[in-house]
Design a protein around this motif. Sequence first.
Motif, mmCIF file in Angstrom:
data_model
loop_
_atom_site.group_PDB
_atom_site.id
_atom_site.type_symbol
_atom_site.label_atom_id
_atom_site.label_comp_id
_atom_site.label_asym_id
_atom_site.label_seq_id
_atom_site.Cartn_x
_atom_site.Cartn_y
_atom_site.Cartn_z
ATOM 1 N N HIS A 69 2.057 -5.405 3.190
ATOM 2 C CA HIS A 69 2.408 -3.994 3.100
ATOM 3 C C HIS A 69 1.131 -3.167 3.005
ATOM 4 C CE1 HIS A 69 6.616 -5.006 2.446
ATOM 5 N NE2 HIS A 69 6.125 -6.035 1.762
ATOM 6 N N LEU A 70 1.132 -2.069 3.732
ATOM 7 C CA LEU A 70 0.005 -1.157 3.711
ATOM 8 C C LEU A 70 0.522 0.229 3.351
ATOM 9 C CD1 LEU A 70 -2.904 -0.260 4.266
ATOM 10 C CD2 LEU A 70 -2.291 -0.098 6.683
ATOM 11 N N ILE A 71 -0.058 0.802 2.310
ATOM 12 C CA ILE A 71 0.266 2.167 1.908
ATOM 13 C C ILE A 71 -0.989 2.999 2.085
ATOM 14 C CG2 ILE A 71 0.904 3.663 -0.022
ATOM 15 C CD1 ILE A 71 2.586 1.314 -1.097
ATOM 16 N N LYS A 72 -0.876 4.053 2.890
ATOM 17 C CA LYS A 72 -1.971 5.006 3.087
ATOM 18 C C LYS A 72 -1.494 6.334 2.538
ATOM 19 C CE LYS A 72 -3.859 3.059 7.340
ATOM 20 N NZ LYS A 72 -4.172 3.365 8.750
ATOM 21 N N TYR A 73 -2.214 6.816 1.510
ATOM 22 C CA TYR A 73 -1.795 8.061 0.872
ATOM 23 C C TYR A 73 -3.011 8.802 0.331
ATOM 24 C CZ TYR A 73 0.414 11.323 -2.307
ATOM 25 O OH TYR A 73 0.808 12.476 -2.950
ATOM 26 N N PHE A 80 -1.261 -5.082 0.309
ATOM 27 C CA PHE A 80 -0.817 -6.138 -0.604
ATOM 28 C C PHE A 80 0.336 -6.922 -0.006
ATOM 29 C CE2 PHE A 80 1.830 -2.501 -1.347
ATOM 30 C CZ PHE A 80 3.085 -3.006 -1.637
ATOM 31 N N TYR A 81 0.622 -8.058 -0.638
ATOM 32 C CA TYR A 81 1.820 -8.823 -0.292
ATOM 33 C C TYR A 81 2.401 -9.385 -1.578
ATOM 34 C CZ TYR A 81 -1.590 -12.714 -0.113
ATOM 35 O OH TYR A 81 -2.594 -13.613 -0.386
ATOM 36 N N SER A 91 -6.591 -5.152 -0.385
ATOM 37 C CA SER A 91 -7.490 -4.000 -0.432
ATOM 38 C C SER A 91 -6.908 -2.887 -1.302
ATOM 39 C CB SER A 91 -7.687 -3.395 0.969
ATOM 40 O OG SER A 91 -8.275 -4.322 1.839
ATOM 41 N N VAL A 92 -7.775 -2.246 -2.048
ATOM 42 C CA VAL A 92 -7.465 -1.005 -2.775
ATOM 43 C C VAL A 92 -8.747 -0.174 -2.713
ATOM 44 C CG1 VAL A 92 -6.801 0.075 -4.948
ATOM 45 C CG2 VAL A 92 -5.862 -2.170 -4.366
#
Length: 94
Positions: A69-73, A80-81, A91-92
Amino acid sequence: MGFKAAKSALIKALKNGDFQHEARGSITVKNLLATGQVTPQEVISIVARCDGSHHSCSEHHQVKGVDVHLIKYSGWYVKFYVIAPDVWFISVHQ
């Protein structure tokens, strides 16, 4: 796993300390949570403001059947998974 389930699992894992970090190069710039430059609570506050329009999902490049899952905000990138009971961060960073 869809966005709502992934978001819920992520927040729960961060609150409970049930998270790991995938080993990778460039961890000092690619995973600020792993290096302690951001806290779990800060990541929760970023992700809590997100909706499905900030999310995308693809299969892990090495582990077949695992959704990444990729969250771009707001300039943040959280990748993450979930392998229960833990969430694994790739990545963070900004």
